[in-house]
Enzyme design. Structure first.
Site, PDB file in Angstrom:
ATOM      1  N   LYS A  96       0.835  -1.204   0.000  1.00 12.39           N
ATOM      2  CA  LYS A  96       0.000   0.000   0.000  1.00 12.39           C
ATOM      3  C   LYS A  96       0.881   1.269   0.000  1.00 12.39           C
ATOM      4  O   LYS A  96       2.085   1.192   0.276  1.00 12.39           O
ATOM      5  CB  LYS A  96      -0.918  -0.047   1.212  1.00 12.39           C
ATOM      6  CG  LYS A  96      -2.011  -1.148   1.111  1.00 12.39           C
ATOM      7  CD  LYS A  96      -2.752  -1.245   2.449  1.00 12.39           C
ATOM      8  CE  LYS A  96      -4.090  -1.912   2.356  1.00 12.39           C
ATOM      9  NZ  LYS A  96      -4.763  -1.920   3.696  1.00 12.39           N
ATOM     10  N   ARG A 104       3.177  -5.980   8.856  1.00 18.87           N
ATOM     11  CA  ARG A 104       2.459  -4.808   9.382  1.00 18.87           C
ATOM     12  C   ARG A 104       3.093  -4.307  10.673  1.00 18.87           C
ATOM     13  O   ARG A 104       3.092  -3.111  10.958  1.00 18.87           O
ATOM     14  CB  ARG A 104       0.989  -5.149   9.580  1.00 18.87           C
ATOM     15  CG  ARG A 104       0.232  -5.114   8.249  1.00 18.87           C
ATOM     16  CD  ARG A 104      -1.118  -5.749   8.354  1.00 18.87           C
ATOM     17  NE  ARG A 104      -1.969  -5.441   7.209  1.00 18.87           N
ATOM     18  CZ  ARG A 104      -3.132  -6.033   6.980  1.00 18.87           C
ATOM     19  NH1 ARG A 104      -3.596  -6.958   7.817  1.00 18.87           N
ATOM     20  NH2 ARG A 104      -3.847  -5.708   5.926  1.00 18.87           N
ATOM     21  N   THR A 120      -4.586  -6.729  11.231  1.00 20.33           N
ATOM     22  CA  THR A 120      -4.920  -5.504  10.503  1.00 20.33           C
ATOM     23  C   THR A 120      -4.321  -4.248  11.157  1.00 20.33           C
ATOM     24  O   THR A 120      -3.810  -3.361  10.473  1.00 20.33           O
ATOM     25  CB  THR A 120      -6.469  -5.358  10.421  1.00 20.33           C
ATOM     26  OG1 THR A 120      -6.990  -6.545   9.825  1.00 20.33           O
ATOM     27  CG2 THR A 120      -6.873  -4.161   9.593  1.00 20.33           C
ATOM     28  N   ASN A 178      -1.599   0.492   6.968  1.00 17.77           N
ATOM     29  CA  ASN A 178      -1.026  -0.734   7.527  1.00 17.77           C
ATOM     30  C   ASN A 178      -0.162  -1.515   6.521  1.00 17.77           C
ATOM     31  O   ASN A 178      -0.066  -2.724   6.564  1.00 17.77           O
ATOM     32  CB  ASN A 178      -2.136  -1.609   8.123  1.00 17.77           C
ATOM     33  CG  ASN A 178      -3.198  -1.947   7.096  1.00 17.77           C
ATOM     34  OD1 ASN A 178      -3.101  -1.539   5.943  1.00 17.77           O
ATOM     35  ND2 ASN A 178      -4.191  -2.712   7.511  1.00 17.77           N
ATOM     36  N   ARG A 186      -1.550 -14.011   4.682  1.00 18.56           N
ATOM     37  CA  ARG A 186      -2.245 -13.324   5.782  1.00 18.56           C
ATOM     38  C   ARG A 186      -1.392 -13.407   7.058  1.00 18.56           C
ATOM     39  O   ARG A 186      -1.267 -12.438   7.799  1.00 18.56           O
ATOM     40  CB  ARG A 186      -3.628 -13.951   6.048  1.00 18.56           C
ATOM     41  CG  ARG A 186      -4.650 -13.777   4.948  1.00 18.56           C
ATOM     42  CD  ARG A 186      -5.200 -12.390   4.824  1.00 18.56           C
ATOM     43  NE  ARG A 186      -5.902 -11.893   5.992  1.00 18.56           N
ATOM     44  CZ  ARG A 186      -6.598 -10.748   6.014  1.00 18.56           C
ATOM     45  NH1 ARG A 186      -6.685 -10.001   4.922  1.00 18.56           N
ATOM     46  NH2 ARG A 186      -7.195 -10.328   7.106  1.00 18.56           N
ATOM     47  N   PHE A 212     -14.909   3.287   8.326  1.00 25.04           N
ATOM     48  CA  PHE A 212     -13.531   3.634   7.932  1.00 25.04           C
ATOM     49  C   PHE A 212     -13.336   3.715   6.418  1.00 25.04           C
ATOM     50  O   PHE A 212     -12.239   3.979   5.940  1.00 25.04           O
ATOM     51  CB  PHE A 212     -12.525   2.632   8.538  1.00 25.04           C
ATOM     52  CG  PHE A 212     -12.752   1.195   8.141  1.00 25.04           C
ATOM     53  CD1 PHE A 212     -12.337   0.713   6.906  1.00 25.04           C
ATOM     54  CD2 PHE A 212     -13.378   0.305   9.018  1.00 25.04           C
ATOM     55  CE1 PHE A 212     -12.538  -0.606   6.546  1.00 25.04           C
ATOM     56  CE2 PHE A 212     -13.582  -1.026   8.654  1.00 25.04           C
ATOM     57  CZ  PHE A 212     -13.160  -1.482   7.417  1.00 25.04           C
ATOM     58  N   HIS A 256      -1.797  -5.340   1.849  1.00 27.11           N
ATOM     59  CA  HIS A 256      -3.094  -6.005   1.737  1.00 27.11           C
ATOM     60  C   HIS A 256      -2.873  -7.478   1.422  1.00 27.11           C
ATOM     61  O   HIS A 256      -1.900  -7.835   0.754  1.00 27.11           O
ATOM     62  CB  HIS A 256      -3.907  -5.375   0.598  1.00 27.11           C
ATOM     63  CG  HIS A 256      -5.142  -6.153   0.245  1.00 27.11           C
ATOM     64  ND1 HIS A 256      -6.331  -5.998   0.920  1.00 27.11           N
ATOM     65  CD2 HIS A 256      -5.344  -7.128  -0.676  1.00 27.11           C
ATOM     66  CE1 HIS A 256      -7.224  -6.843   0.404  1.00 27.11           C
ATOM     67  NE2 HIS A 256      -6.654  -7.525  -0.559  1.00 27.11           N
TER      68      HIS A 256
HETATM   69  P1  ADP Z   1      -7.502  -6.524   6.228  1.00 29.99           P
HETATM   70  O1  ADP Z   1      -6.793  -5.591   5.300  1.00 29.99           O
HETATM   71  O2  ADP Z   1      -6.629  -7.009   7.327  1.00 29.99           O
HETATM   72  O3  ADP Z   1      -8.224  -7.631   5.509  1.00 29.99           O
HETATM   73  P2  ADP Z   1     -10.125  -5.287   6.503  1.00 29.99           P
HETATM   74  O4  ADP Z   1     -10.514  -6.022   5.282  1.00 29.99           O
HETATM   75  O5  ADP Z   1     -11.018  -5.427   7.699  1.00 29.99           O
HETATM   76  O6  ADP Z   1      -8.640  -5.641   6.967  1.00 29.99           O
HETATM   77  O7  ADP Z   1     -10.028  -3.735   6.167  1.00 29.99           O
HETATM   78  C1  ADP Z   1      -9.466  -3.265   4.962  1.00 29.99           C
HETATM   79  C2  ADP Z   1      -8.534  -2.105   5.263  1.00 29.99           C
HETATM   80  O8  ADP Z   1      -9.270  -1.020   5.801  1.00 29.99           O
HETATM   81  C3  ADP Z   1      -7.477  -2.382   6.325  1.00 29.99           C
HETATM   82  O9  ADP Z   1      -6.353  -3.051   5.819  1.00 29.99           O
HETATM   83  C4  ADP Z   1      -7.160  -0.987   6.805  1.00 29.99           C
HETATM   84  O10 ADP Z   1      -6.307  -0.315   5.877  1.00 29.99           O
HETATM   85  C5  ADP Z   1      -8.515  -0.335   6.799  1.00 29.99           C
HETATM   86  N1  ADP Z   1      -9.214  -0.508   8.112  1.00 29.99           N
HETATM   87  C6  ADP Z   1      -9.779  -1.620   8.579  1.00 29.99           C
HETATM   88  N2  ADP Z   1     -10.322  -1.456   9.784  1.00 29.99           N
HETATM   89  C7  ADP Z   1     -10.127  -0.174  10.116  1.00 29.99           C
HETATM   90  C8  ADP Z   1     -10.471   0.646  11.234  1.00 29.99           C
HETATM   91  N3  ADP Z   1     -11.166   0.155  12.268  1.00 29.99           N
HETATM   92  N4  ADP Z   1     -10.098   1.927  11.211  1.00 29.99           N
HETATM   93  C9  ADP Z   1      -9.434   2.441  10.167  1.00 29.99           C
HETATM   94  N5  ADP Z   1      -9.071   1.734   9.069  1.00 29.99           N
HETATM   95  C10 ADP Z   1      -9.410   0.444   9.031  1.00 29.99           C
HETATM   96 MG    MG Z   2      -9.762  -7.598   4.068  1.00 25.89          MG
END
Ligand code: ADP
Ligand code: MG
Length: 376
Positions: free
Chosen positions: A100, A194, A180, A204, A174, A146, A207
């Site tokens: 990212k 991360r 996350t 973070n 993962r 978010f 992805h």
């Molecule tokens: P992941 O990327 O671990 O699969 P999610 O699919 O839940 O996580 O969320 C997608 C992306 O949205 C995250 O990687 C992060 O960049 C952002 N995100 C997720 N949850 C939050 C949150 N509570 N507050 C702010 N940003 C968030």
């Molecule tokens: Mg996701």
């Protein structure tokens, strides 16, 4: 694995001169690394060889893989028999990884981590998403609080999309990126990506697809199997071309090469992995034909597997990057300029880790060759 093991696949080759797709049954003999291609239409053996020059490894054989067979780009479409499916299908999986925007300046270290974790990278492209594209990619998060911050973030700069291949790749990737929230990652998975490169809950670093269905959808988003490809990020200004050669990609040092380039202060403004056809490699190296003794070897090396093209930017880019690459012969480079890329990662004059533009006026032309002509 038994010595007499053989695996069979349905493969396709796009024959450019005739502008047609040809289908073959492809058999791989594990002990000799020999292959046989049988043309389905003409019902004749088309090719039979033990590839001493560029052997195919068992790890190269998975659905979607591009193999270079004597200069032809052969794509594996399906298993060719039940035995092969049963033996291999449970093993290989593909997933989408994305570096990212906040971590693109750490891409070299992240790629190095990916290779050290035993993933193969079969496609790679630096892209820039607009808001509509970002929303399409993250459609599952429609309505989440978010979402807005997430869309602002992923459109704030370029991203690097990666097709990662390996056993159990979806879950393993993962696990490699970690929780996350980077703060959680730092306490629960301190070695994760991360934890090391993430900033906060939104920013973070990486992805990773979370299931087979999302990996299929997300890979198709960045690497469409048909139709127009995603735009690359090349700027075609003050830039020169670096090609990380197939032997260096294969040996897993591409991340270290990219770190070396960015640590030296160059901007990497476009990245893409290419599977070069022989005709394209010949065209790209045209100016060396009849001039450089290694011409044929250079063409063979450039088509022996995937290479990674970079647009590298700096003041006086072609000249300063040439200095960073070092003398063409890695042996000489190790004596005279031991900190150059070729001294560090090269093997011999042909497998010298990176191609760099020789003449300043060609820098832009070479960037255009990869990112305008081949990357259409
Ligand atoms: P992941 O990327 O671990 O699969 P999610 O699919 O839940 O996580 O969320 C997608 C992306 O949205 C995250 O990687 C992060 O960049 C952002 N995100 C997720 N949850 C939050 C949150 N509570 N507050 C702010 N940003 C968030
Ligand atoms: Mg996701």
């Amino acid at each position: 694995m038994a010595d007499q093991d053989r695996f069979c696949f349905l493969v396709e080759w796009y024959e450019e001169q005739a502008a047609r797709i040809r289908q073959f049954l492809f058999t791989y003999y594990v002990s000799t690394k020999g292959i046989e291609m049988y043309c389905i239409k003409t019902r004749k053996t088309y090719l039979k060889t033990s590839l001493k020059d560029s052997p195919i490894e068992l790890t190269d054989l998975y659905i979607g893989s591009t193999l270079n067979i004597l200069g032809r780009q052969i794509v594996i479409k399906d298993y060719g028999d039940v035995y092969t499916r049963n033996r291999l299908s449970s093993k290989k999986e593909k997933t989408l990884g994305v570096v990212k925007p906040d971590a693109v300046n750490k891409a070299g270290q992240i790629l190095d981590n990916i290779y050290r974790n035993g993933f193969q990278i079969s496609q790679m492209k630096m892209c820039r998403l607009d808001r509509n594209e970002a929303f399409e990619f993250y459609q599952e998060h429609k309505g989440k609080p978010f979402l807005d911050a997430l869309l602002n973030y992923v459109t704030s700069g370029p991203v690097i999309a990666l097709e990662l291949v390996g056993e159990n790749a979806i879950q393993r990737w993962r696990d490699a990126i970690g929780p996350t929230d980077p703060t959680v990652a730092r306490s629960e998975a301190p070695n994760s990506i991360r934890s090391q490169y993430g900033t906060d809950k939104t920013m973070n670093a990486c992805h990773g697809s979370d299931s087979p269905s999302s990996s299929a959808r997300e890979l198709e988003f960045f690497f469409p199997s048909s139709g127009p490809t995603r735009r690359n990020t090349a700027v075609f200004q003050d830039s020169t071309c670096c090609i990380i050669k197939p032997h260096a990609v294969k040996s897993g040092v591409a991340g270290k090469v990219i770190s070396g380039i960015t640590d030296a202060g160059f901007d990497v403004t476009a990245i893409e992995m290419f599977h070069m056809q022989k005709a394209n490699a010949e065209e790209f190296y045209e100016v060396y034909k009849g001039v450089v003794q290694e011409y044929n070897g250079m063409v063979a090396e450039l088509t022996s597997g995937p290479c990674i093209a970079l647009e590298v930017r700096a003041q006086d880019a072609a000249k300063t990057f040439r200095e960073m690459a070092g003398p063409a012969d890695p042996e000489i480079a190790r004596h005279l300029r031991p900190r150059t890329l070729r001294a560090l990662f090269g093997t011999d004059k042909v497998r010298n880790a990176v191609h760099c533009t020789d003449l300043p006026e060609d820098g832009l032309l070479e960037v255009e060759y990869f990112f305008k002509i081949l990357g259409r």
